[in-house]
Design a protein around this motif. Sequence first.
Motif, PDB file in Angstrom:
ATOM      1  N   LEU A   2       6.799 -41.271  17.739  1.00  0.00           N
ATOM      2  CA  LEU A   2       7.415 -40.894  16.324  1.00  0.00           C
ATOM      3  C   LEU A   2       6.589 -40.711  15.252  1.00  0.00           C
ATOM      4  CD1 LEU A   2      10.600 -43.469  16.853  1.00  0.00           C
ATOM      5  CD2 LEU A   2      10.581 -40.761  16.875  1.00  0.00           C
ATOM      6  N   GLU A   3       5.469 -41.504  15.164  1.00  0.00           N
ATOM      7  CA  GLU A   3       4.461 -41.362  14.201  1.00  0.00           C
ATOM      8  C   GLU A   3       3.835 -40.094  14.068  1.00  0.00           C
ATOM      9  OE1 GLU A   3       1.605 -44.643  13.693  1.00  0.00           O
ATOM     10  OE2 GLU A   3       3.012 -46.134  14.371  1.00  0.00           O
ATOM     11  N   PHE A   4       3.702 -39.627  15.093  1.00  0.00           N
ATOM     12  CA  PHE A   4       3.049 -38.231  15.362  1.00  0.00           C
ATOM     13  C   PHE A   4       4.332 -37.173  14.878  1.00  0.00           C
ATOM     14  CE2 PHE A   4       2.890 -34.106  17.518  1.00  0.00           C
ATOM     15  CZ  PHE A   4       1.783 -33.438  16.827  1.00  0.00           C
ATOM     16  N   TRP A   5       5.488 -37.322  15.331  1.00  0.00           N
ATOM     17  CA  TRP A   5       6.794 -36.623  15.090  1.00  0.00           C
ATOM     18  C   TRP A   5       7.107 -36.189  13.591  1.00  0.00           C
ATOM     19  CZ3 TRP A   5       9.135 -33.115  17.885  1.00  0.00           C
ATOM     20  CH2 TRP A   5      10.352 -32.583  17.272  1.00  0.00           C
ATOM     21  N   TYR A   6       6.806 -37.576  12.696  1.00  0.00           N
ATOM     22  CA  TYR A   6       7.169 -37.652  11.401  1.00  0.00           C
ATOM     23  C   TYR A   6       5.841 -37.512  10.482  1.00  0.00           C
ATOM     24  CZ  TYR A   6      11.839 -38.792  12.704  1.00  0.00           C
ATOM     25  OH  TYR A   6      13.101 -38.747  13.249  1.00  0.00           O
ATOM     26  N   SER A   7       4.685 -37.254  11.169  1.00  0.00           N
ATOM     27  CA  SER A   7       3.330 -37.072  10.357  1.00  0.00           C
ATOM     28  C   SER A   7       3.475 -35.547   9.902  1.00  0.00           C
ATOM     29  CB  SER A   7       2.355 -37.349  11.191  1.00  0.00           C
ATOM     30  OG  SER A   7       2.023 -36.588  12.268  1.00  0.00           O
ATOM     31  N   GLU A   8       2.503 -35.285   8.959  1.00  0.00           N
ATOM     32  CA  GLU A   8       2.339 -34.023   8.501  1.00  0.00           C
ATOM     33  C   GLU A   8       1.347 -33.055   9.688  1.00  0.00           C
ATOM     34  OE1 GLU A   8       2.812 -32.972   5.514  1.00  0.00           O
ATOM     35  OE2 GLU A   8       3.770 -34.789   5.177  1.00  0.00           O
ATOM     36  N   ASN A  11       4.451 -29.983  12.406  1.00  0.00           N
ATOM     37  CA  ASN A  11       4.886 -28.991  11.439  1.00  0.00           C
ATOM     38  C   ASN A  11       6.330 -28.549  11.913  1.00  0.00           C
ATOM     39  OD1 ASN A  11       4.510 -27.078  13.275  1.00  0.00           O
ATOM     40  ND2 ASN A  11       2.671 -26.274  12.157  1.00  0.00           N
ATOM     41  N   ARG A  12       7.058 -27.939  11.167  1.00  0.00           N
ATOM     42  CA  ARG A  12       8.386 -27.558  11.394  1.00  0.00           C
ATOM     43  C   ARG A  12       8.640 -26.687  12.632  1.00  0.00           C
ATOM     44  NH1 ARG A  12      11.941 -25.459   6.530  1.00  0.00           N
ATOM     45  NH2 ARG A  12      13.613 -25.937   7.844  1.00  0.00           N
ATOM     46  N   ILE A  17       9.920 -25.832  18.372  1.00  0.00           N
ATOM     47  CA  ILE A  17       9.670 -25.667  19.590  1.00  0.00           C
ATOM     48  C   ILE A  17      10.166 -26.709  20.730  1.00  0.00           C
ATOM     49  CG2 ILE A  17       7.822 -24.742  21.198  1.00  0.00           C
ATOM     50  CD1 ILE A  17       6.681 -23.478  18.964  1.00  0.00           C
ATOM     51  N   ILE A  18       9.622 -27.722  20.309  1.00  0.00           N
ATOM     52  CA  ILE A  18       9.709 -29.020  21.224  1.00  0.00           C
ATOM     53  C   ILE A  18      11.180 -29.321  21.379  1.00  0.00           C
ATOM     54  CG2 ILE A  18       9.319 -31.456  21.432  1.00  0.00           C
ATOM     55  CD1 ILE A  18       6.439 -30.936  20.048  1.00  0.00           C
ATOM     56  N   ILE A  19      12.027 -29.365  20.259  1.00  0.00           N
ATOM     57  CA  ILE A  19      13.316 -29.561  20.425  1.00  0.00           C
ATOM     58  C   ILE A  19      14.222 -28.783  21.210  1.00  0.00           C
ATOM     59  CG2 ILE A  19      15.413 -29.824  19.046  1.00  0.00           C
ATOM     60  CD1 ILE A  19      13.917 -31.288  16.842  1.00  0.00           C
ATOM     61  N   ILE A  20      13.878 -27.363  21.125  1.00  0.00           N
ATOM     62  CA  ILE A  20      14.517 -26.492  21.784  1.00  0.00           C
ATOM     63  C   ILE A  20      14.097 -26.440  23.223  1.00  0.00           C
ATOM     64  CG2 ILE A  20      14.538 -23.883  22.274  1.00  0.00           C
ATOM     65  CD1 ILE A  20      14.294 -23.506  19.241  1.00  0.00           C
ATOM     66  N   ILE A  21      13.057 -26.911  23.722  1.00  0.00           N
ATOM     67  CA  ILE A  21      12.770 -26.832  24.919  1.00  0.00           C
ATOM     68  C   ILE A  21      13.387 -28.080  25.665  1.00  0.00           C
ATOM     69  CG2 ILE A  21      10.625 -27.383  26.670  1.00  0.00           C
ATOM     70  CD1 ILE A  21       8.987 -25.486  24.901  1.00  0.00           C
ATOM     71  N   ALA A  22      13.340 -29.099  24.857  1.00  0.00           N
ATOM     72  CA  ALA A  22      13.744 -30.382  25.494  1.00  0.00           C
ATOM     73  C   ALA A  22      15.242 -30.369  25.657  1.00  0.00           C
ATOM     74  CB  ALA A  22      13.385 -31.631  24.480  1.00  0.00           C
TER      75      ALA A  22
END
Length: 88
Positions: A2-8, A11-12, A17-22
Amino acid sequence: MLEFWYSERCNRQLKLIIIIIAVCIVIYIASTVTKLGSIFVGISLAIGMLMHVLREFRLKLSPENPYAEGFRALTMAIPIVAVISLIG
């Protein structure tokens, strides 16, 4: 993670891409097991969106804010309640 997910660094475009594939993988796996009901899918998506919004609010609040502890408790309790309710 989650730290990577919400880090700079994440990016969007990478998040999208990750959300669509998941989501596609989860829907495909679930559809091979049983037909998904519309209500179940809607509730699951609503819980996921609620968790994301609460986490975003929690990250934007300063630690001195009186609501910071409440948002922390919500982000810890909602996944547990959601899993129990979806199993039920």
